[in-house]
Scaffold this active site. Structure first.
Site, PDB file in Angstrom:
ATOM      1  N   HIS A 171       0.777  -1.184   0.096  1.00  0.00           N
ATOM      2  CA  HIS A 171       0.207   0.046  -0.177  1.00  0.00           C
ATOM      3  C   HIS A 171       1.030   1.386  -0.067  1.00  0.00           C
ATOM      4  O   HIS A 171       1.735   1.273   0.824  1.00  0.00           O
ATOM      5  CB  HIS A 171      -0.819  -0.026   1.366  1.00  0.00           C
ATOM      6  CG  HIS A 171      -2.123  -0.902   1.256  1.00  0.00           C
ATOM      7  ND1 HIS A 171      -2.059  -2.431   1.209  1.00  0.00           N
ATOM      8  CD2 HIS A 171      -3.407  -0.643   1.000  1.00  0.00           C
ATOM      9  CE1 HIS A 171      -2.982  -2.747   1.331  1.00  0.00           C
ATOM     10  NE2 HIS A 171      -3.882  -1.799   1.172  1.00  0.00           N
ATOM     11  N   ASN A 203       7.811  -4.248   3.902  1.00  0.00           N
ATOM     12  CA  ASN A 203       6.496  -3.903   3.906  1.00  0.00           C
ATOM     13  C   ASN A 203       5.843  -4.467   5.049  1.00  0.00           C
ATOM     14  O   ASN A 203       5.083  -3.457   5.667  1.00  0.00           O
ATOM     15  CB  ASN A 203       5.628  -4.694   2.466  1.00  0.00           C
ATOM     16  CG  ASN A 203       4.246  -4.423   2.530  1.00  0.00           C
ATOM     17  OD1 ASN A 203       3.790  -3.411   2.765  1.00  0.00           O
ATOM     18  ND2 ASN A 203       3.634  -5.546   2.315  1.00  0.00           N
TER      19      ASN A 203
END
Length: 329
Positions: A171, A203
């Protein structure tokens, strides 16, 4: 599918392009160089910053642009908060757009899409304690990664591109930043908001630490504005020359960024503004590494990304940059 609004940005006259040009000299009292940016981004002790040559907007709503008065002296004051009931776009983009390429608005964040690399140039968010607070009506587990059908099929990324690639669908606008409504959370799972990120060590770990840090800033600030995006930075090869090299994945050739940035402006209840800017390499990072190690001068991110952040905000209105008070000449 989703409720989507689109921002149509028309061509800009040359005179408008020149509007807003000015310079401020910024002396950084102390800036630490970081190893991962060696030979890539140089921090300078004395930097002459060129003010944005992009048009300055008062408000932007779906399919329309309302230009502001471009007098330079207007930037001596801090742009006021939009009035209650103002469009979400004007709230998020209070301090200006970093760039104008393929800009579109979702319900709770703004995105500029890079059709060549099949990921965003940047995403922009406005966070408050209310928008990031736990909401039992919002369930992330019900969200699914989906193609952004507003983008031409030639330029989209797909879930198949990420399958067996070795990279996470990372994201840019974090799902945890959009807890006010289930739709807001779901829209962060559009693949236009994803970039290929190393999973373990990045991440799921250090990048997540940075995202949590940004959310924690809402505890001591009434407004937090954050711009996030990918970078493709050069590095010196064995022949002594600099090259920009990055992997692509899937049949759509989704670009794998070498680094990612976040540039954040915080506003407290006294209307005092501070800025933090980070660049992190897209690689496993020891979780014990302090986030402050990845802080860089904001203009180094602008040069590397080809963007101009918070162009409606004069730099001399910032109380601190990366936690350090600045001396303005």
């Amino acid at each position: 599918m989703f409720r989507k609004k689109f921002i149509t940005v028309t061509s800009v006259a040359f005179g408008s392009f020149l509007a807003g040009l000015a310079t401020d000299k910024l002396y950084f009292s102390s800036i630490k160089n970081t190893n991962f940016l060696e030979d890539t981004i140089s921090n300078h002790d004395d930097v002459l910053l060129s003010k944005p040559g992009l048009p300055i907007f008062g408000t932007v709503s779906a399919a329309s642009i309302v230009p502001a008065n471009n007098k330079l002296d207007e930037r001596k004051s801090i742009p006021p908060e939009p009035t209650p009931g103002a469009s979400r776009v004007s709230q998020i983009m209070r301090f200006g757009f970093p760039g104008l390429d393929n800009v579109r608005s979702l319900d709770d964040y703004i995105l500029s899409y890079d059709r060549r690399n099949r990921t965003a140039h940047w995403v922009f968010e406005h966070l408050t304690a209310e928008t990031v607070a736990y909401n039992e009506k919002v369930d992330r587990s019900k969200c699914e990664f989906v193609e952004d059908e507003s983008i031409h099929p030639y330029f989209r990324s797909s879930n198949a591109d990420y399958k067996a690639s070795g990279f996470d669908r990372g994201h840019l606008a974090a799902a945890g930043n959009h807890r006010k409504d289930q739709l807001h959370c779901q829209q962060t799972f559009l693949l236009s908001n994803m970039s290929p990120q190393v999973g373990k060590g990045f991440n799921r770990d250090s990048w997540n630490r940075l995202e949590r840090h940004v959310r924690n800033l809402t505890k001591s600030n009434k407004n937090v504005y954050v711009c996030t995006g990918p970078l493709y930075l050069p590095r010196k090869e064995a022949d002594g020359k600099m090259y920009v090299k990055y992997q692509v994945i899937g049949k759509n050739h989704v670009a794998v960024p070498t680094h990612f940035f976040k540039v954040i402006v915080m506003e407290n209840n006294k209307q005092e503004l501070s800025l933090e800017s980070y660049v992190m390499p897209n690689q496993p990072i020891d979780d014990k590494t302090p986030l402050t190690l990845f802080q860089v001068a904001p203009e180094t991110v602008e040069r590397a990304a080809g963007l101009l952040f918070f162009d409606k905000l004069s730099l001399n209105k910032l109380k601190t940059i990366n936690g350090k008070s600045e001396v303005w000449l």
